[in-house]
Design a protein around this motif. Structure first.
Motif, PDB file in Angstrom:
ATOM      1  N   PHE A   1       0.836  -1.192   0.000  1.00  0.00           N
ATOM      2  CA  PHE A   1       0.000   0.000   0.000  1.00  0.00           C
ATOM      3  C   PHE A   1       0.872   1.244   0.000  1.00  0.00           C
TER       4      PHE A   1
ATOM      5  N   THR B   1      -0.222   4.040   1.410  1.00  0.00           N
ATOM      6  CA  THR B   1      -0.484   4.444   2.785  1.00  0.00           C
ATOM      7  C   THR B   1      -0.910   3.206   3.543  1.00  0.00           C
ATOM      8  N   GLU B   2      -0.183   2.849   4.569  1.00  0.00           N
ATOM      9  CA  GLU B   2      -0.496   1.642   5.320  1.00  0.00           C
ATOM     10  C   GLU B   2      -1.891   1.722   5.945  1.00  0.00           C
ATOM     11  N   PRO B   3      -2.660   0.639   5.865  1.00  0.00           N
ATOM     12  CA  PRO B   3      -3.981   0.621   6.503  1.00  0.00           C
ATOM     13  C   PRO B   3      -3.850   0.581   8.024  1.00  0.00           C
ATOM     14  N   ASN B   4      -4.970   0.803   8.705  1.00  0.00           N
ATOM     15  CA  ASN B   4      -4.983   0.722  10.160  1.00  0.00           C
ATOM     16  C   ASN B   4      -4.495  -0.651  10.607  1.00  0.00           C
TER      17      ASN B   4
ATOM     18  N   SER C   1      -6.392  -4.291  10.370  1.00  0.00           N
ATOM     19  CA  SER C   1      -7.619  -4.092   9.597  1.00  0.00           C
ATOM     20  C   SER C   1      -7.601  -4.836   8.263  1.00  0.00           C
ATOM     21  N   LEU C   2      -6.488  -5.410   7.888  1.00  0.00           N
ATOM     22  CA  LEU C   2      -6.367  -6.096   6.604  1.00  0.00           C
ATOM     23  C   LEU C   2      -7.016  -7.479   6.697  1.00  0.00           C
TER      24      LEU C   2
ATOM     25  N   ALA D   1      -9.105  -3.544   3.287  1.00  0.00           N
ATOM     26  CA  ALA D   1      -8.285  -2.784   4.241  1.00  0.00           C
ATOM     27  C   ALA D   1      -9.062  -1.554   4.690  1.00  0.00           C
ATOM     28  N   ARG D   2      -8.743  -1.071   5.884  1.00  0.00           N
ATOM     29  CA  ARG D   2      -9.412   0.106   6.432  1.00  0.00           C
ATOM     30  C   ARG D   2      -8.383   1.154   6.849  1.00  0.00           C
ATOM     31  N   TRP D   3      -8.769   2.411   6.591  1.00  0.00           N
ATOM     32  CA  TRP D   3      -7.973   3.559   6.992  1.00  0.00           C
ATOM     33  C   TRP D   3      -8.855   4.479   7.836  1.00  0.00           C
TER      34      TRP D   3
ATOM     35  N   HIS E   1     -12.419   2.832   3.723  1.00  0.00           N
ATOM     36  CA  HIS E   1     -11.982   1.463   3.508  1.00  0.00           C
ATOM     37  C   HIS E   1     -12.088   1.127   2.023  1.00  0.00           C
ATOM     38  N   SER E   2     -11.453   0.021   1.635  1.00  0.00           N
ATOM     39  CA  SER E   2     -11.481  -0.375   0.237  1.00  0.00           C
ATOM     40  C   SER E   2     -11.333  -1.886   0.158  1.00  0.00           C
TER      41      SER E   2
END
Length: 59
Positions: free
Chosen positions: A4, A6-9, A12-13, A49-51, A55-56
């Protein structure tokens, strides 16, 4: 390997594989790597994944 910009939370992956009858099975990740099944065939995996701002998911 899943990467990524930008790393996800943290934690959360998620990854899972779609099975017949709209069921899904969790696919473990090891260092952001998915191991493909040994048997041949067509497989559909979903990665989520969530930020902080959303999320996406990707199939």
């Amino acid at each position: 390997m899943i990467k990524f910009k930008t790393e996800p939370n943290k934690n959360s992956l998620e990854t899972y594989q779609w099975l017949q009858n709209r069921e899904k099975e969790n696919v473990p990740l090891y260092d952001n790597i998915i191991t493909a099944p040994k048997e041949g065939g067509v497989f559909i995996n979903n990665v989520i994944a969530r930020w902080d701002k959303g999320h996406s998911g990707f199939k």
